[in-house]
Design a protein around this motif. Structure first.
Motif, PDB file in Angstrom:
ATOM      1  N   ILE A  56      25.700  -0.249 -48.615  1.00  0.00           N
ATOM      2  CA  ILE A  56      25.879  -1.275 -49.258  1.00  0.00           C
ATOM      3  C   ILE A  56      24.880  -1.452 -50.572  1.00  0.00           C
ATOM      4  O   ILE A  56      25.281  -1.893 -51.684  1.00  0.00           O
ATOM      5  N   GLY A  57      23.725  -1.323 -50.080  1.00  0.00           N
ATOM      6  CA  GLY A  57      22.669  -1.419 -51.192  1.00  0.00           C
ATOM      7  C   GLY A  57      22.835  -0.457 -52.094  1.00  0.00           C
ATOM      8  O   GLY A  57      22.858  -0.805 -53.492  1.00  0.00           O
ATOM      9  N   HIS A  58      23.195   0.824 -52.073  1.00  0.00           N
ATOM     10  CA  HIS A  58      23.613   1.783 -52.999  1.00  0.00           C
ATOM     11  C   HIS A  58      24.659   1.459 -54.009  1.00  0.00           C
ATOM     12  O   HIS A  58      24.739   1.243 -55.118  1.00  0.00           O
ATOM     13  N   ASP A 111      18.061  -5.513 -44.128  1.00  0.00           N
ATOM     14  CA  ASP A 111      18.381  -4.120 -44.151  1.00  0.00           C
ATOM     15  C   ASP A 111      18.844  -3.898 -45.440  1.00  0.00           C
ATOM     16  O   ASP A 111      18.396  -2.615 -45.960  1.00  0.00           O
ATOM     17  N   ILE A 112      19.637  -4.438 -46.077  1.00  0.00           N
ATOM     18  CA  ILE A 112      20.153  -4.271 -47.496  1.00  0.00           C
ATOM     19  C   ILE A 112      18.875  -4.076 -48.807  1.00  0.00           C
ATOM     20  O   ILE A 112      18.814  -3.395 -49.366  1.00  0.00           O
ATOM     21  N   LEU A 113      18.313  -5.358 -48.300  1.00  0.00           N
ATOM     22  CA  LEU A 113      17.305  -5.715 -49.359  1.00  0.00           C
ATOM     23  C   LEU A 113      16.128  -4.428 -49.448  1.00  0.00           C
ATOM     24  O   LEU A 113      15.591  -4.070 -50.346  1.00  0.00           O
ATOM     25  N   LEU A 114      16.002  -3.926 -48.128  1.00  0.00           N
ATOM     26  CA  LEU A 114      15.062  -2.791 -47.929  1.00  0.00           C
ATOM     27  C   LEU A 114      15.430  -1.563 -48.618  1.00  0.00           C
ATOM     28  O   LEU A 114      14.772  -0.712 -49.027  1.00  0.00           O
ATOM     29  N   GLN A 129      16.484 -15.898 -42.937  1.00  0.00           N
ATOM     30  CA  GLN A 129      17.378 -15.241 -41.491  1.00  0.00           C
ATOM     31  C   GLN A 129      17.440 -13.716 -41.813  1.00  0.00           C
ATOM     32  O   GLN A 129      17.493 -12.927 -40.815  1.00  0.00           O
ATOM     33  N   ALA A 130      17.178 -13.355 -43.116  1.00  0.00           N
ATOM     34  CA  ALA A 130      17.512 -11.902 -43.446  1.00  0.00           C
ATOM     35  C   ALA A 130      16.172 -11.054 -42.653  1.00  0.00           C
ATOM     36  O   ALA A 130      16.013 -10.107 -42.505  1.00  0.00           O
ATOM     37  N   THR A 131      14.985 -11.838 -42.730  1.00  0.00           N
ATOM     38  CA  THR A 131      14.099 -11.239 -41.971  1.00  0.00           C
ATOM     39  C   THR A 131      13.992 -11.018 -40.523  1.00  0.00           C
ATOM     40  O   THR A 131      13.110 -10.441 -39.919  1.00  0.00           O
ATOM     41  N   ASP A 186       9.328  -2.508 -41.588  1.00  0.00           N
ATOM     42  CA  ASP A 186      10.375  -2.909 -42.593  1.00  0.00           C
ATOM     43  C   ASP A 186      10.248  -4.278 -42.905  1.00  0.00           C
ATOM     44  O   ASP A 186      10.255  -4.636 -44.130  1.00  0.00           O
ATOM     45  N   LEU A 187       9.705  -5.259 -41.978  1.00  0.00           N
ATOM     46  CA  LEU A 187       9.509  -6.667 -42.269  1.00  0.00           C
ATOM     47  C   LEU A 187       8.294  -6.758 -43.094  1.00  0.00           C
ATOM     48  O   LEU A 187       8.402  -7.470 -44.231  1.00  0.00           O
TER      49      LEU A 187
END
Lengths: 446, 446
Positions: free
Chosen positions: B35-37, B61-64, B85-87, B94-95
């Motif tokens: 999704i990030g890609h 996960d996507i932001l990472l 919530q994303a964290t 990763d956090l």
């Protein structure tokens, strides 16, 4: 870490000629890949001296780590019996990689010396193209059935000790006909109740990779799904092997370096210390292609010989127009080439990309044409020259943006590598457009 | 694999405006990195539409996975409560990566909501530079003592179920004071006698990585030693975390792409669809630097205004001399820049490299100066012009080789990134040397 020190020490020992010391440092302090890396950095004469000092048992691992050009050079200078010894102790996938570069007489001998089962496995890997999932995979997998308990699996694994390929982190679950069902992670075996069945614990998260998938796509899958290993299956789902990330990391690096090297007409397997004549020949081909570009540019200038004779200022200023167009176009081209390599440029976003790059090109065209016009007017005290160079630059930078998007996309569509040919074609466009726009406008208006 | 189809389907659904379908395809068919890609490949307006449709649980996960520039854009448009919530559900490493890009008010709130133990772990990671082993590591490790039996280890692992970080493939063996001793691979737990002690089975092969090691060096270690994971320790050997290959793969790709992007004055975190004004500004800086180069070249031409006035042929032919020098020099430069990035160019082999490149440059100089001289003589029926252009090209191609080796090496020594500044400086040299040699010789001899 001590790698750097060791390599420095080896260099020093090599310079001093204390070969016994080099030998002991090499074989004790460095891993095969580090030795390979070190060999790549050595000029040919020293490279052969070091190569002679390496224990035959690790020679195979080292050959696998160096790039194609360096490998070919080393193989050429190695005795057949040493090459055969180098093929021993390799995993099947690595052996397959190495065999593809060995003389056929040695391949025959190696195949003959293997037992039937191993030979069949090896021939299976060799039957797939090197740049496909089949070429990357290792056929040595640990398979289990879904209906047994973890306790049984663990007893089986104890029997398999020493027979497992490097980096084995799971059993692959298959049905009675060897079709892929799922993955039983070692982690899950260790953390679950031993009386559970494989079916209860196995993971369905990992999709199998089809054997004909291109290596580049395999690398994308590993990167995007953060995989460590993945099963490889035939079209019908029959399990035939397993790919681990250490094989994929090389593909990722090669892929990423391919664009960089191709844009300079080189390839990622380049040996930094290839023989002078070999390198000269390869680079001459690239210079020849670029000479044609230069001759086209020169021919376009020659069309305006009369105008230049009248206004020498034009001859002096013209490189600005072509070079600024070339730089702006290269930026667009690089972005598009990377996007294409990553699979992020497609029909769906070509139009948006084109409009965006055109906007940037036009804006920068406006800024820099104004700036250059001021310099030209101040220098030659002639407003017309300023106007002509400004318009020519605006035209060239806008067109460079369009060419930077469309050239690589068109090349991919007709099957040419955009990283290799894109920059030459782009420069041809920006040179000719730059010169013709500038000198042509000057011919009309001055 | 089905990724490609899914992405194509999403594009189509997006065009058609059937957002519910987009949402279900996104959240069911694709992994976060995919999704990030995909988000990276979308123009900004569409990117935000898609971003709105993503379930908050996977947003972190996507932001990472997206690059820095795209991430900053997405964070700016997200509600604080959604960011918090994303964290959640992220591994500590990763956090830590994500927090470094979030507004400080949100960071404070996230830290407050954590229990003390986790906060301390997180603060430990945050205290190291992002581009060091400490920044890459995950502090969540499974540690065991050397004197216990495998049976005990396995019972302990069952308790740890669900508490292990992703891709845990080993326990790390430490002494009473938490100093690193070795690795207990899960494979070895499974294949060894349960009554053996950890000390009997553990592996000493993996050297620990010191916490301040640069990420680039960490990547080299992983590549060269085919590592999947490695322990991270303080200077005194205290175990503080573990790095896994999925974190390193990103470093390898960034590193490999850095040279490509820098040589065009771009950076590897470039957002293909950054706002036009942002991109224009960034690229304008690069064009400005290159304009200075062009002005220097133009100034060197202007010194020979009188000669050009007399022989217009010189103005027509001069781009050949500069462009062939630029191309030949770029090839050398690219090889040296890659060699430097891989750590394969050092004091020990600079001289060999210089001599080899000079030999190639001179040979190709001879070949192409002869060729161009013949063309020039045939075109202008003037042997002197042929002689002048031949000598100028030979000088320029030889010097380009020397500059291609020495410029990047000198830059590294004074701490400038050779990939970024090398090509500009090289072109300045080949342009000026080309023009001055050609026009200067012409002034003397014609």
């Amino acid at each position: 870490m001590s790698t750097k020190h060791s390599i420095h020490d080896i260099y020093k020992a090599l310079e001093a000629g204390t070969l016994l010391q080099v030998k002991s440092l090499l074989n004790n302090a460095l891993h095969p890949a580090e030795i390979g890396h070190f060999l790549e950095s050595l000029p040919p004469s020293k490279r052969l001296v070091v190569w002679e000092l390496i224990e035959p048992e690790i020679a195979g691992d080292i050959l696998l780590e160096v790039n194609d050009e360096v490998r070919a050079g080393l193989i050429k200078t190695t005795q057949p019996k040493d090459l055969i010894q180098a093929t021993e102790n390799l995993d099947t996938d690595d052996l397959a990689d190495l065999l593809q570069d060995l003389p056929s007489s040695i391949v025959a001998e190696v195949l003959q010396s293997m037992d039937k089962q191993n030979r069949l496995r090896l021939e299976k890997v060799l039957s797939y193209p090197e740049d496909s999932a089949g070429g990357l995979m290792n056929p040595d997998t640990v398979t289990v059935r879904a209906d047994v308990t973890l306790d049984v699996v663990q007893r089986y694994l104890r029997l398999m000790k020493n027979k497992m390929a490097d980096n084995t982190d799971c059993c692959i679950v298959v049905n009675r006909t060897d079709h892929y069902l799922g993955i039983l992670w070692f982690t899950d075996i260790l953390t679950s109740d031993p009386s559970s069945t494989v079916a209860q614990v196995m993971s369905h998260d990992v999709d199998a990779i089809t054997v004909h998938t291109r290596d580049k796509e395999v690398a994308q899958l590993f990167e995007q799904r953060n995989l460590i290993s993945a099963p490889v299956v035939t079209k019908s789902g029959l399990l035939i092997g397993r790919i681990t990330i250490d094989d994929v990391v090389d593909v990722i690096r090669d892929e990423a370096e391919h664009s960089l090297m191709s844009m300079a007409g080189l390839d990622e397997d380049n040996d930094m210390f290839a023989p002078v004549l070999t390198s000269t020949k390869k680079r001459a081909a690239w210079l020849a292609v670029n000479l044609i570009t230069a001759l086209l540019a020169v021919w376009s200038i020659s069309l305006f010989e009369g105008t230049i004779r009248e206004y020498v200022a034009l001859a002096i200023l013209m490189p600005i127009v072509s070079s600024m167009g070339g730089i702006a176009g290269s930026q667009t081209l690089t972005i598009v080439i990377r996007g294409l390599a990553l699979g992020q440029v497609s029909k769906s976003n070509t139009k948006s990309l084109l409009l965006k790059e055109l906007a940037i090109g036009t804006l920068n065209g406006l800024i820099w044409s104004l700036f250059v016009a001021i310099i030209a007017v101040a220098w030659y005290q002639n407003i017309d020259i300023g106007a002509v160079i400004a318009i020519a630059m605006l035209v060239n930078l806008s067109l460079a943006a369009v060419a930077g998007v469309l050239i690589p996309i068109a090349m991919v569509r007709i099957g040419i590598d955009p990283a290799l040919a894109g920059s030459v074609l782009l420069t041809t466009v920006t040179d000719i457009v730059g010169f013709v726009a500038f000198l042509g406008l000057a011919t009309i208006y001055l």
